[in-house]
Design a protein around this motif. Structure first.
Motif, PDB file in Angstrom:
ATOM      1  N   ALA A 333       0.843  -1.201   0.000  1.00  0.00           N
ATOM      2  CA  ALA A 333       0.000   0.000   0.000  1.00  0.00           C
ATOM      3  C   ALA A 333       0.875   1.247   0.000  1.00  0.00           C
ATOM      4  N   ILE A 334       0.234   2.367  -0.299  1.00  0.00           N
ATOM      5  CA  ILE A 334       0.811   3.692  -0.044  1.00  0.00           C
ATOM      6  C   ILE A 334      -0.067   4.334   1.020  1.00  0.00           C
ATOM      7  N   SER A 335       0.544   4.698   2.124  1.00  0.00           N
ATOM      8  CA  SER A 335      -0.196   5.203   3.274  1.00  0.00           C
ATOM      9  C   SER A 335       0.029   6.691   3.458  1.00  0.00           C
ATOM     10  N   VAL A 336      -1.025   7.372   3.882  1.00  0.00           N
ATOM     11  CA  VAL A 336      -0.908   8.766   4.303  1.00  0.00           C
ATOM     12  C   VAL A 336      -1.461   8.853   5.717  1.00  0.00           C
ATOM     13  N   LEU A 337      -0.606   9.256   6.648  1.00  0.00           N
ATOM     14  CA  LEU A 337      -1.001   9.443   8.043  1.00  0.00           C
ATOM     15  C   LEU A 337      -1.135  10.928   8.304  1.00  0.00           C
ATOM     16  N   MET A 338      -2.295  11.331   8.800  1.00  0.00           N
ATOM     17  CA  MET A 338      -2.578  12.750   9.024  1.00  0.00           C
ATOM     18  C   MET A 338      -2.888  13.007  10.491  1.00  0.00           C
ATOM     19  N   THR A 339      -2.195  13.972  11.065  1.00  0.00           N
ATOM     20  CA  THR A 339      -2.519  14.440  12.412  1.00  0.00           C
ATOM     21  C   THR A 339      -3.496  15.593  12.264  1.00  0.00           C
ATOM     22  N   ILE A 340      -4.704  15.401  12.799  1.00  0.00           N
ATOM     23  CA  ILE A 340      -5.801  16.356  12.576  1.00  0.00           C
ATOM     24  C   ILE A 340      -6.269  16.917  13.913  1.00  0.00           C
ATOM     25  N   THR A 341      -6.391  18.225  13.982  1.00  0.00           N
ATOM     26  CA  THR A 341      -6.816  18.889  15.212  1.00  0.00           C
ATOM     27  C   THR A 341      -8.327  18.762  15.402  1.00  0.00           C
ATOM     28  N   PRO A 342      -8.827  19.053  16.601  1.00  0.00           N
ATOM     29  CA  PRO A 342     -10.283  19.006  16.831  1.00  0.00           C
ATOM     30  C   PRO A 342     -11.069  19.990  15.964  1.00  0.00           C
ATOM     31  N   ARG A 343     -10.379  20.948  15.352  1.00  0.00           N
ATOM     32  CA  ARG A 343     -11.046  21.871  14.430  1.00  0.00           C
ATOM     33  C   ARG A 343     -11.003  21.376  12.975  1.00  0.00           C
ATOM     34  N   GLY A 344     -10.366  20.237  12.750  1.00  0.00           N
ATOM     35  CA  GLY A 344     -10.338  19.659  11.414  1.00  0.00           C
ATOM     36  C   GLY A 344      -9.154  20.082  10.575  1.00  0.00           C
ATOM     37  N   THR A 345      -8.180  20.765  11.156  1.00  0.00           N
ATOM     38  CA  THR A 345      -6.994  21.193  10.417  1.00  0.00           C
ATOM     39  C   THR A 345      -5.959  20.080  10.390  1.00  0.00           C
ATOM     40  N   VAL A 346      -5.387  19.814   9.226  1.00  0.00           N
ATOM     41  CA  VAL A 346      -4.307  18.832   9.118  1.00  0.00           C
ATOM     42  C   VAL A 346      -3.027  19.502   9.614  1.00  0.00           C
ATOM     43  N   LYS A 347      -2.619  19.108  10.800  1.00  0.00           N
ATOM     44  CA  LYS A 347      -1.456  19.733  11.452  1.00  0.00           C
ATOM     45  C   LYS A 347      -0.145  19.194  10.895  1.00  0.00           C
ATOM     46  N   ASP A 348      -0.156  17.909  10.544  1.00  0.00           N
ATOM     47  CA  ASP A 348       1.058  17.271  10.041  1.00  0.00           C
ATOM     48  C   ASP A 348       0.642  16.031   9.254  1.00  0.00           C
ATOM     49  N   TYR A 349       1.540  15.551   8.407  1.00  0.00           N
ATOM     50  CA  TYR A 349       1.221  14.334   7.649  1.00  0.00           C
ATOM     51  C   TYR A 349       2.498  13.625   7.236  1.00  0.00           C
ATOM     52  N   GLU A 350       2.362  12.334   6.914  1.00  0.00           N
ATOM     53  CA  GLU A 350       3.423  11.510   6.354  1.00  0.00           C
ATOM     54  C   GLU A 350       2.872  10.739   5.168  1.00  0.00           C
ATOM     55  N   GLU A 394     -16.887  10.512  14.700  1.00  0.00           N
ATOM     56  CA  GLU A 394     -16.592  11.792  15.344  1.00  0.00           C
ATOM     57  C   GLU A 394     -15.641  12.623  14.482  1.00  0.00           C
ATOM     58  N   LEU A 395     -14.587  11.986  13.987  1.00  0.00           N
ATOM     59  CA  LEU A 395     -13.616  12.698  13.153  1.00  0.00           C
ATOM     60  C   LEU A 395     -14.234  13.118  11.824  1.00  0.00           C
TER      61      LEU A 395
END
Length: 752
Positions: A333-350, A394-395
């Motif tokens: 696979a090709i994976s994308v991991l996203m760190t998302i804030t409670p406001r829905g903003t993508v704070k960081d990703y890999e 929820e997310l």
């Protein structure tokens, strides 16, 4: 010199028609062979015209129109010009001069044209669109002919006795045209394939497949290449990837899906953020650039989904097996991991290559039952995953609010699922709306697509983007004329451009009203069609500046191209200038081809679905149904039933009065009684007639169920408060706070 430069030169006022030699001399062109090839191409495509004196110029400067024939079932046609700003030209049946529906032609406007409608005649067919035609074989005496399935091809095709291939009366056949129609002479052809008796199960859908020149079979060399692929993953490849096989990953798809190309995971982080994982089948590892599989995927562009079958982009060996993320099996696979804030903003990703093992293959219905109904049996069976599903819901709600706050448009149309019996006969039509389960996958895929698009854009490498441009000015003018009937208007922003939020507010204002579906439909049709492009032009409907398709490489070629480019960016050697130039050229070709194939697939899928709907209604002639008036025209009104089938109540069946169409009210009004039929009125109708060949259902009015109240549409109360809050905030601090943004009313869905 390229095509656009030459056309720009010819558009100049000072330009006068020149010969090829004169053009080459004045432009200083040395490569005569290439230049002549370009001139021939432009002439064949109708961009330029060559006169009898071998001089080249633009059609519009020579009193001609280049465009495509759109035929009516009644014999006349229109030429739709290539230049969008020019109006269509009416072509009478006697002035078609052998042109058929879909042909690219040159037409001349007749001097006798008066009034607003231009009339013309076709003087040259530049490109034929119907070299092969699907129809029903029949005979009359010694004559054999084929009646085309497409009613817009309104001439039967004569079949000489030696060219019948043994077809029998009422067989569905494919005909190759051997002699094009002429004035007062039908086309001739030869039968090249017999699909089977017209009433044989599956032949109806097969006829549509052949009509759109779709191929259910793969070439032998493509199948051989697919079979040669190793199902087992090489240990060396495993060592080069991040191992996520112990993660709790699930797929969530329809119950009948077999090509599972996306899996998801979610976790709550200690700092209150979410960790969203979107893991996509690494098809690019198996389908290498330039291979037989790749060439076939490029040509097909997309998988095509019919009510009873799928024509995949890749052979089943890949689409349903090696690449499909089947539960319990190791997959690349090709994976994308996203760190998302409670406001829905993508704070960081890999973004990285991975190896995964899906824990469970979930269906939309199962996840919905767990989350909305708390189904005890399913909750017990998937007890380890239930907390994940709740966190996903929820997310997804967080991401949806974030999208809506920026103005994303959401057309929430019910989709119809036609249930067939084992003979292919429709037995039920089930309207389906998006549930929480579909919403989870939709929001997660949008988030991944946006992240990947922005990633590629910031790397400044070529890519195929999914673009949705803002509506054209003429379309907005027409839309506002329609909305004016309901007291609505879409206003441009301070920069003169229409913003997605303007559409969103209209949808909010009409939500829950009888005319909501009709207004939503007209608004959707006023917008540009989303397409693929080699430039990042943004996505109007999603209110997103960066968007691409990354999440479905098994069934969409642009996603496969995006995966390949990502893999190349991870190469230690990077992308050389030469490779960047190659990719720049290729993504333009791939985007154009994919857009073309997507449009064709949509038309084929829609026609097959409409056919099955009409077949269903054929079994209910004489029965009554409830529905809503969805459109009013001078000759009657259309009614959409609760099961999404639409049919016409012709004005001739309204026998209690003489009815006249009042355009300013979009209504039919009785001459003596004043009785009015307008959009949104709930009615009961009887199914009077059904024509499967014409895809047409005729209703008769039984009763009007209730008269909708005449009242002004005003902004929702919360919307009023939002506008007031925004005005105060802008006036005092020059910006809108996130707290105020979160109170905005939102629409729900946009066609991607």
């Amino acid at each position: 010199m390229d095509k656009e430069e030459l056309l720009s030169l010819m558009r100049a006022r000072s330009y006068r028609p020149m010969t090829a030699a004169e053009l080459m001399s004045s432009l200083g062109i040395n490569d005569g062979e290439a230049f002549l090839k370009m001139l021939n191409y432009l002439e064949e495509e109708g961009y330029i015209v060559r006169t009898r004196k071998e001089k080249y110029g633009l059609p519009e400067k020579m009193g001609l129109i280049s465009g495509f024939v759109h035929s009516s079932t009644k014999g006349y046609a229109f030429v739709v010009p290539r230049e969008k700003e020019r109006q269509d030209v009416y072509i009478g049946a006697l002035n078609l001069n052998g042109a058929m529906h879909g042909d690219l032609v040159l037409a001349r406007v007749l001097p006798a044209s008066t009034g607003r409608r231009q009339e013309g005649e076709i003087i040259r067919v530049l490109k034929r669109a119907n070299k092969r035609v699907v129809g029903t074989f029949t005979a009359a005496g010694r004559l054999s002919f084929v009646v085309p399935d497409d009613a817009r091809l309104n001439q039967d095709i004569l079949i000489p006795p030696e060219n019948t291939l043994g077809a029998r009366v009422k067989d569905k056949v494919v005909v190759e045209i051997t002699r094009w129609p002429e004035p007062r002479r039908n086309p001739e052809g030869r039968v090249i394939e017999i699909l089977g008796p017209m009433d044989k199960p599956g032949v109806d859908v097969l006829s549509i497949i052949k009509k759109y020149d779709l191929d259910p079979e793969f070439p032998p060399e493509v199948l051989r290449e697919a079979e040669s692929l190793n199902r087992e993953i090489d240990p060396g490849e495993l060592a080069r990837r991040r191992d996520l096989r112990e993660w709790r990953l699930v797929t969530i798809d329809g119950a009948d899906a077999r090509d599972l190309d996306d899996a998801v995971s979610v976790a709550a982080l200690p700092d209150g953020n979410y960790l969203l994982g979107v893991h996509i089948a690494d098809v690019s590892f198996y389908v290498r650039e330039g291979s037989a599989l790749d060439r076939e995927a490029f040509n097909r562009g997309t998988s095509v989904y019919f009510v009873d079958r799928v024509i995949p982009m890749l052979p089943p060996r890949l689409s349903n097996d090696i690449c499909s993320l089947n539960a319990g099996e190791d997959r690349l696979a090709i994976s994308v991991l996203m760190t998302i804030t409670p406001r829905g903003t993508v704070k960081d990703y890999e973004l990285f290559p991975s190896v995964i093992r899906v824990r469970e293959r979930m269906t939309y219905d199962a996840v919905r039952s767990i989350l909305e109904k708390g189904d005890p049996e399913l909750s017990q069976r998937y007890r380890e995953l239930v907390p994940d599903f709740r966190l996903m819901a929820e997310l997804a709600a967080v991401l949806r609010r974030r999208r809506e706050n920026r103005g994303a448009i959401d057309f929430d149309f019910p989709e119809a699922k036609v249930v067939l019996d084992d003979r292919g006969i429709p037995v039920e039509i089930i309207p389906r709306r998006r549930t929480v389960a579909e919403g989870i996958i939709e929001e997660f895929m949008i988030a991944a697509n946006e992240v990947v698009a922005r990633h590629l854009y910031e790397l400044a490498v070529p890519a195929v983007y999914r673009v949705h441009e803002e509506p054209a000015a003429d379309k907005m003018e027409e839309l506002n004329k329609f909305l004016a009937f309901f007291g609505l208007h879409i206003r441009p922003g301070r920069d003169g451009k229409v913003k997605p939020r303007a559409f969103q507010e209209i949808l909010l204002n009409v939500k829950g009203r009888p005319e909501e579906r009709v207004i939503s439909t007209v608004m959707l049709r006023s917008m540009m069609h989303a397409r693929y492009a080699g430039q990042c032009l943004g996505h109007f409907g999603l209110a997103s500046p960066y968007y691409c398709h990354f999440t479905s490489p098994i069934r969409r070629y642009p996603d496969l191209v995006v995966h390949r480019i990502l893999r190349e960016t991870w190469s230690p050697s990077g992308l050389t200038p030469q490779r960047l130039a190659e990719l720049e050229t290729f993504v333009a070709r791939a985007a154009s081809r994919a857009s073309e194939r997507e449009r064709l697939a949509e038309e084929a899928e829609r026609e097959a679905l409409d056919m099955k709907k009409v077949q269903y209604m054929e079994r209910h002639i004489g029965e009554t149904f409830t529905g809503v008036i969805s459109g009013v025209v001078p000759y009657g009104f259309f009614v959409e039933l609760d099961n999404t089938v639409e049919g016409l109540v012709h004005v001739s069946n309204l026998v209690d009065d003489y009815y006249h169409f009042q355009e300013e009210k979009l209504a039919l009004v009785g001459e003596h009684t004043g009785r009015t039929f307008r959009i949104g009125m709930p009615v009961k109708v009887l199914v009077a007639r059904v024509s499967v060949d014409a895809r047409q259902v005729d209703f008769e009015l039984v009763d009007v169920l209730s008269e909708p109240e005449e009242k002004e549409i005003v902004p929702h109360t919360k919307e009023k408060r939002r506008r007031k809050a925004v005005a105060v905030e802008v006036g005092t601090r020059g910006k809108v706070s996130e707290r105020k943004r979160s109170k905005r009313n939102k629409a729900r869905r946009v066609r991607l």
